[in-house]
Design a protein around this motif. Sequence first.
Motif: not given
Length: 251
Positions: A15-16, A19, A22, A24, A38-39, A42
């Motif tokens: 997932y990281i 991410s 995208n 951040l 946000n990561i 999350e």
Amino acid sequence: MIIEIKEWLAEAAGYIRVSLTNQLTVSQKSGRTDLVTNIDEEIQSFFIKKINQHYPNDRILAEEKGFNTIDSFAGRVWIIDPIDGTMNFVMEQENFCIMIAVYEEGVGQLGFIYDVMKEELYWGGKNYGVFLNERKLPQPKDVTLSEGLIGMNAYMYRKNIYSAGEIGHASMGIRVSGCAGVELIAMLKGNHIGYISNLSPWDYAAGLVLINEFGFKYSNIEGKPLAFDKREYFLAATPAAYTQIQEKFIQ
Ligand code: 2AM
Ligand code: CA
Ligand code: CA
Ligand code: CA
């Protein structure tokens, strides 16, 4: 439990990595250089959800969002740093880790440090040894201060806090990665003889389980046991270098 944790880590790391393509959301915590994204939040929520589902009676200590204190270390406690090296994550997109530790009655049982971009999982447990992915790592040599590289916190080096500057000069050289996990990995590989920094429990909980397996010595920098309830000056090193640092530079 080990297999489960590895599955969660693989999912979180995937997932990281995705991410990073995208935008951040980056916020400041205590100041300009103390960041959270946000990561981070999350990933922490992901692990808390998994632990609550599978181990509902366990306690959790984690860096972000209201989980950063714990009332007791009784029973089983999970200590989580969802992204260690957030500054590197934001600025370099590498040299950051996920760190998870499992403690029982205050004693470290399992430790996991996952270098997300290298896909290297350093893990192990009490009386179990230390592994890099599936390969058992050899015991690093007990190297003295003058024979090895030492990881350091840049601020401590610059301000010579606890003689960090002088300790650095007595070594083969200092290295500053900006990530506690990366520094502890360097010790596990036998690349660095030690690490001096200013750390919170989630920065060292997993690493201590692993360096303990190899007989490294560690404490707060004044030689007292780490408190696990605050940020404090931290020293970990080979037995030979630890004794030299304590006797020559600290006391
Ligand atoms: P973090 O990225 O999870 O916050 C180098 O700065 C190391 O110290 C990193 O592993 C970082 O972890 C940790 N650290 C702990 N407290 C910090 C703070 N207030 N500011 C920056 N880094 C901190
Ligand atoms: Ca942080
Ligand atoms: Ca950290
Ligand atoms: Ca963190």
